[in-house]
Scaffold this motif. Structure first.
Motif, PDB file in Angstrom:
ATOM      1  N   LEU A  24       0.873  -1.168   0.000  1.00  0.00           N
ATOM      2  CA  LEU A  24       0.000   0.000   0.000  1.00  0.00           C
ATOM      3  C   LEU A  24       0.915   1.224   0.000  1.00  0.00           C
ATOM      4  O   LEU A  24       1.611   1.487   0.973  1.00  0.00           O
ATOM      5  CB  LEU A  24      -0.892  -0.009   1.255  1.00  0.00           C
ATOM      6  CG  LEU A  24      -1.744   1.227   1.520  1.00  0.00           C
ATOM      7  CD1 LEU A  24      -2.742   1.459   0.385  1.00  0.00           C
ATOM      8  CD2 LEU A  24      -2.478   1.097   2.857  1.00  0.00           C
ATOM      9  N   VAL A  25       0.940   1.929  -1.123  1.00  0.00           N
ATOM     10  CA  VAL A  25       1.944   2.981  -1.323  1.00  0.00           C
ATOM     11  C   VAL A  25       1.335   4.364  -1.135  1.00  0.00           C
ATOM     12  O   VAL A  25       0.306   4.687  -1.743  1.00  0.00           O
ATOM     13  CB  VAL A  25       2.543   2.902  -2.748  1.00  0.00           C
ATOM     14  CG1 VAL A  25       3.603   3.981  -2.942  1.00  0.00           C
ATOM     15  CG2 VAL A  25       3.132   1.522  -3.017  1.00  0.00           C
ATOM     16  N   LYS A  26       1.997   5.156  -0.298  1.00  0.00           N
ATOM     17  CA  LYS A  26       1.650   6.585  -0.205  1.00  0.00           C
ATOM     18  C   LYS A  26       2.865   7.350  -0.716  1.00  0.00           C
ATOM     19  O   LYS A  26       3.920   7.359  -0.093  1.00  0.00           O
ATOM     20  CB  LYS A  26       1.333   6.972   1.239  1.00  0.00           C
ATOM     21  CG  LYS A  26       0.667   8.345   1.351  1.00  0.00           C
ATOM     22  CD  LYS A  26       0.219   8.584   2.784  1.00  0.00           C
ATOM     23  CE  LYS A  26      -0.384   9.960   2.962  1.00  0.00           C
ATOM     24  NZ  LYS A  26      -1.791  10.058   2.579  1.00  0.00           N
ATOM     25  N   GLN A  27       2.710   7.955  -1.898  1.00  0.00           N
ATOM     26  CA  GLN A  27       3.830   8.631  -2.544  1.00  0.00           C
ATOM     27  C   GLN A  27       3.928  10.087  -2.110  1.00  0.00           C
ATOM     28  O   GLN A  27       2.958  10.681  -1.644  1.00  0.00           O
ATOM     29  CB  GLN A  27       3.663   8.583  -4.063  1.00  0.00           C
ATOM     30  CG  GLN A  27       3.748   7.206  -4.673  1.00  0.00           C
ATOM     31  CD  GLN A  27       3.637   7.271  -6.186  1.00  0.00           C
ATOM     32  OE1 GLN A  27       2.557   7.462  -6.718  1.00  0.00           O
ATOM     33  NE2 GLN A  27       4.751   7.140  -6.861  1.00  0.00           N
ATOM     34  N   SER A  28       5.097  10.662  -2.339  1.00  0.00           N
ATOM     35  CA  SER A  28       5.261  12.103  -2.217  1.00  0.00           C
ATOM     36  C   SER A  28       4.700  12.753  -3.478  1.00  0.00           C
ATOM     37  O   SER A  28       4.829  12.206  -4.571  1.00  0.00           O
ATOM     38  CB  SER A  28       6.745  12.449  -2.080  1.00  0.00           C
ATOM     39  OG  SER A  28       6.958  13.820  -2.371  1.00  0.00           O
TER      40      SER A  28
END
Length: 353
Positions: free
Chosen positions: A121-125
């Motif tokens: 589960l990716v939370k990117q900048s």
């Protein structure tokens, strides 16, 4: 059936796909899976990434893609995972909070989670949000078992079992509190340094210029600090830096250079500069853009003790026959898969959650 071999194969295919995007040229090759679907699209994403973040020049974007294409070989991946027990774990959902300082900076965590058999589960900048979702789609095409295993979100993270988060020292404190009930790797700010003994060749310093200027010095593996012997003459150092003079033609870099120079001069700090790089005596490891700090040392053994005591602030030590685990001049931005950020073995962590 999802197996480790299938996952390795998917990333090797991704490496082959990325090999079309190198600093020398972008050129479509034959016999690359799903190339007609993805080649032009990724070319476009590189353009959009550069427009979204002007630090992401075409050269730096292609340096990053080329580096990953070289890393993602069957041989490299097998060598990396050989000692890890990755086949036995129950699949968990691992949240990854990524920094956005250099292109694809969170890719190693993304790779580590998926190769370990977990879901990510990716939370990117917002500074680096265009490349990875596109590459994730490519992975799902070459390995359909990865469908449903990769999720991107801009919302609050929920429903995950473990977390890998990278941020500043301030955000790390927040992460540590917020994720205190979950297995986690929390990374703080680190910087890289070079130890100068006086025995370096001009070529060594030319190589060091790559460690200093690649990605405009924005990476944690970028050299921002020098340790130098008392009475050192900086002539050879500046000669080695000269091949990077074109960097001042980047407007954003030039603005930072002018601003930081003005701050230093108004504060009456002693600085040495060559028109595109300033060096200043300072005990801190983190120097502003377009500047490098330096500190004198008297005694080699005392310096080694100091670096050991302050290791939590240090990512890489660039040197020549000085210390264990040193990195050769010019090599900080070419890490291997087993060169873990902050020295924390991500695969080992992922095998135990």
């Amino acid at each position: 059936m999802d197996t480790i071999q299938n996952r390795i194969s998917a990333f090797v295919k991704l490496g082959v796909f990325l090999s079309q995007f190198s600093q020398k040229k972008i050129a479509k090759k034959e016999n690359i899976e799903h190339n007609d679907l993805f080649f032009d699209g990724f070319k476009h994403q590189l353009k959009v990434a550069g427009e979204n973040n002007t630090w992401f020049t075409k050269e730096n974007l292609l340096f990053a893609t080329e580096s990953w294409s070289k890393a993602l070989t069957q041989e490299n991946i097998n060598k990396w995972i050989i000692d890890e027990s990755l086949g036995n774990n129950k699949s968990q959902k691992v949240a990854v909070i990524m920094a956005g300082n250099i292109p694809l900076v969170g890719f190693h965590d993304f790779l580590s989670v998926l190769i370990s058999g977990h879901s990510v589960l990716v939370k990117q900048s917002s500074n680096d949000k265009h490349l990875l979702p596109f590459l994730a789609k490519y992975l799902e095409y070459v390995e359909p078992e990865l469908k449903g295993r990769i999720e991107f979100t801009e919302q609050k993270l929920t429903g995950f079992d473990a977390v890998i988060a990278t941020g500043s020292n301030n955000t790390a404190r927040y992460f540590e509190y917020y994720f205190k009930d979950k297995p986690s790797i929390i990374r703080k700010s680190r910087n890289s340094l070079a130890v100068i003994t006086g025995n370096e060749s001009e070529k060594d310093f030319e190589n060091l210029s790559e460690d200093i200027f690649r990605y405009f010095g924005l990476g944690c593996r970028s050299v921002s600090k020098l340790f130098i012997p008392k009475g050192y003459d900086f002539d050879n150092f500046f000669k080695g830096m000269f091949n990077q003079q074109e960097i001042i033609n980047n407007a954003k870099y030039a603005n930072n250079y002018d601003y930081n120079k003005a701050v230093y001069l108004m504060s009456e700090f002693d600085i040495l500069e060559n028109g595109f790089l300033m060096i200043k005596e300072d005990a801190s490891y983190a120097s502003p853009i377009a500047s490098v700090f330096y500190e004198y040392y008297d005694n080699v053994d005392d310096l080694k003790i100091k670096l050991w005591e302050e290791r939590e602030q240090i990512q890489c030590i660039v040197a020549k026959d000085f210390i264990e685990n040193e990195i050769a001049f010019g090599q900080t931005q070419n890490p291997q898969l087993w060169d873990y950020a902050d020295g924390v073995n991500t695969l080992e962590f992922l095998s135990k959650i």
